[in-house]
Design a protein around this motif. Structure first.
Motif, mmCIF file in Angstrom:
data_model
loop_
_atom_site.group_PDB
_atom_site.id
_atom_site.type_symbol
_atom_site.label_atom_id
_atom_site.label_comp_id
_atom_site.label_asym_id
_atom_site.label_seq_id
_atom_site.Cartn_x
_atom_site.Cartn_y
_atom_site.Cartn_z
ATOM 1 N N UNK A 194 -26.807 -26.492 -5.882
ATOM 2 C CA UNK A 194 -27.442 -26.605 -7.196
ATOM 3 C C UNK A 194 -26.710 -25.734 -8.226
ATOM 4 N N UNK A 195 -26.351 -24.514 -7.828
ATOM 5 C CA UNK A 195 -25.623 -23.619 -8.733
ATOM 6 C C UNK A 195 -24.263 -24.226 -9.056
ATOM 7 N N UNK A 196 -23.615 -24.816 -8.067
ATOM 8 C CA UNK A 196 -22.309 -25.436 -8.293
ATOM 9 C C UNK A 196 -22.411 -26.605 -9.269
ATOM 10 N N UNK A 197 -23.448 -27.423 -9.114
ATOM 11 C CA UNK A 197 -23.644 -28.544 -10.038
ATOM 12 C C UNK A 197 -23.851 -28.015 -11.461
ATOM 13 N N UNK A 198 -24.648 -26.970 -11.589
ATOM 14 C CA UNK A 198 -24.875 -26.342 -12.896
ATOM 15 C C UNK A 198 -23.567 -25.771 -13.439
ATOM 16 N N UNK A 199 -22.805 -25.085 -12.585
ATOM 17 C CA UNK A 199 -21.543 -24.472 -13.018
ATOM 18 C C UNK A 199 -20.559 -25.523 -13.514
ATOM 19 N N UNK A 200 -20.509 -26.657 -12.848
ATOM 20 C CA UNK A 200 -19.612 -27.731 -13.289
ATOM 21 C C UNK A 200 -20.008 -28.238 -14.667
ATOM 22 N N UNK A 201 -21.312 -28.280 -14.936
ATOM 23 C CA UNK A 201 -21.759 -28.708 -16.264
ATOM 24 C C UNK A 201 -21.413 -27.670 -17.323
ATOM 25 N N UNK A 202 -21.313 -26.401 -16.923
ATOM 26 C CA UNK A 202 -20.947 -25.341 -17.864
ATOM 27 C C UNK A 202 -19.456 -25.354 -18.183
ATOM 28 N N UNK A 203 -18.680 -26.080 -17.401
ATOM 29 C CA UNK A 203 -17.224 -26.079 -17.545
ATOM 30 C C UNK A 203 -16.777 -26.523 -18.927
ATOM 31 N N UNK A 204 -17.589 -27.325 -19.597
ATOM 32 C CA UNK A 204 -17.204 -27.797 -20.919
ATOM 33 C C UNK A 204 -17.428 -26.720 -21.977
ATOM 34 N N UNK A 205 -18.095 -25.648 -21.615
ATOM 35 C CA UNK A 205 -18.371 -24.570 -22.561
ATOM 36 C C UNK A 205 -17.338 -23.472 -22.470
ATOM 37 N N UNK A 206 -17.805 -22.262 -22.334
ATOM 38 C CA UNK A 206 -16.958 -21.077 -22.374
ATOM 39 C C UNK A 206 -16.312 -20.733 -21.036
ATOM 40 N N UNK A 207 -16.732 -21.398 -19.976
ATOM 41 C CA UNK A 207 -16.332 -20.994 -18.623
ATOM 42 C C UNK A 207 -14.973 -21.554 -18.218
ATOM 43 N N UNK A 208 -14.659 -22.762 -18.602
ATOM 44 C CA UNK A 208 -13.432 -23.413 -18.163
ATOM 45 C C UNK A 208 -13.706 -24.323 -16.987
ATOM 46 N N UNK A 209 -12.741 -25.167 -16.669
ATOM 47 C CA UNK A 209 -12.894 -26.164 -15.603
ATOM 48 C C UNK A 209 -13.131 -25.512 -14.246
ATOM 49 N N UNK A 210 -14.166 -26.007 -13.540
ATOM 50 C CA UNK A 210 -14.474 -25.535 -12.190
ATOM 51 C C UNK A 210 -14.618 -26.755 -11.293
ATOM 52 N N UNK A 211 -13.715 -26.904 -10.329
ATOM 53 C CA UNK A 211 -13.812 -28.020 -9.388
ATOM 54 C C UNK A 211 -14.834 -27.728 -8.298
ATOM 55 N N UNK A 212 -14.874 -26.503 -7.847
ATOM 56 C CA UNK A 212 -15.849 -26.066 -6.853
ATOM 57 C C UNK A 212 -16.069 -24.572 -7.070
ATOM 58 N N UNK A 213 -17.286 -24.134 -6.855
ATOM 59 C CA UNK A 213 -17.629 -22.745 -7.102
ATOM 60 C C UNK A 213 -16.786 -21.786 -6.272
ATOM 61 N N UNK A 214 -16.408 -22.205 -5.079
ATOM 62 C CA UNK A 214 -15.616 -21.317 -4.219
ATOM 63 C C UNK A 214 -14.211 -21.077 -4.784
ATOM 64 N N UNK A 215 -13.772 -21.954 -5.717
ATOM 65 C CA UNK A 215 -12.455 -21.791 -6.319
ATOM 66 C C UNK A 215 -12.504 -21.049 -7.648
ATOM 67 N N UNK A 216 -13.704 -20.735 -8.128
ATOM 68 C CA UNK A 216 -13.838 -20.045 -9.409
ATOM 69 C C UNK A 216 -13.268 -18.635 -9.290
ATOM 70 N N UNK A 217 -12.530 -18.225 -10.319
ATOM 71 C CA UNK A 217 -11.990 -16.863 -10.295
ATOM 72 C C UNK A 217 -13.059 -15.875 -10.767
ATOM 73 N N UNK A 218 -12.749 -14.604 -10.663
ATOM 74 C CA UNK A 218 -13.698 -13.544 -10.989
ATOM 75 C C UNK A 218 -14.166 -13.637 -12.438
ATOM 76 N N UNK A 219 -13.262 -13.945 -13.343
ATOM 77 C CA UNK A 219 -13.616 -14.052 -14.751
ATOM 78 C C UNK A 219 -14.586 -15.212 -14.986
ATOM 79 N N UNK A 220 -14.338 -16.358 -14.348
ATOM 80 C CA UNK A 220 -15.237 -17.502 -14.483
ATOM 81 C C UNK A 220 -16.614 -17.178 -13.904
ATOM 82 N N UNK A 221 -16.635 -16.513 -12.754
ATOM 83 C CA UNK A 221 -17.913 -16.152 -12.150
ATOM 84 C C UNK A 221 -18.684 -15.186 -13.044
ATOM 85 N N UNK A 222 -17.972 -14.250 -13.661
ATOM 86 C CA UNK A 222 -18.613 -13.306 -14.574
ATOM 87 C C UNK A 222 -19.250 -14.065 -15.746
ATOM 88 N N UNK A 223 -18.510 -15.014 -16.321
ATOM 89 C CA UNK A 223 -19.035 -15.803 -17.436
ATOM 90 C C UNK A 223 -20.245 -16.622 -16.997
#
Length: 169
Positions: A123-152
């Motif tokens: 569920x968090x991953x689905x939400x995170x992917x929807x946030x990708x269009x905002x300030x976070x940047x593209x996220x294919x999978x939460x496990x691949x998100x870098x520290x900066x993306x996770x912080x955002x």
């Protein structure tokens, strides 16, 4: 007989994802009964019609409530949902923080409570992917998100928690 409901996708705006999950489970159940009982296509279509009390013969045409009825019927007949082999909850401190905040959102009634840590991560991953269009940047999978993306993501979810008055520690 176990009467627990099937897991639901937590994000209320992910109806398409919920539909895909339910249809996937229905087709897995169909394959299970084909193998175990020799269920034919005609048998399957008959089950859909009798369980949903409609003329529909395809799971794709069913409403959310009808899909759940069908899944409950399959469950009562012996179909069990198992987690994917190798599916494990994410364990970094930032992933754990996101999961904890998601459960806080669930307690506040903003999202449905996930059935497990893996369901929460999905569920968090689905939400995170929807946030990708905002300030976070593209996220294919939460496990691949870098520290900066996770912080955002954490900051975005904190803001959400504040808006719905969810408890954040």
């Amino acid at each position: 007989m176990n009467t627990k409901p099937f897991p639901k996708v937590a994000a209320p705006s992910s109806w398409d994802a919920t539909r895909k999950l339910e249809l996937g489970l229905i087709h897995i159940a169909k394959a299970f009964f084909e193998k175990r009982d020799g269920m034919t296509r005609e048998d399957y279509e008959g089950v859909i019609q009798s369980v949903t009390r409609t003329r529909k013969t395809s799971a794709a045409l069913l409403t959310h409530a009808e899909r759940n009825l069908l899944l409950q019927h399959f469950k009562a007949q012996g179909f069990k949902v198992a987690a994917k082999a190798g599916a494990k909850p994410l364990i970094s401190p930032q992933h754990k923080k996101l999961r904890a905040m998601w459960y806080s959102l669930a307690e506040a009634g903003a999202v449905e409570r996930p059935a497990s840590a893996i369901a929460c991560d999905q569920a968090v991953e689905a939400w995170a992917k929807r946030q990708a269009h905002g300030k976070v940047g593209q996220i294919d999978a939460l496990r691949f998100a870098d520290s900066n993306q996770l912080h955002k993501l954490i900051e975005e979810m904190k803001a959400w928690c504040v808006r719905v008055k969810a408890r954040i520690d």
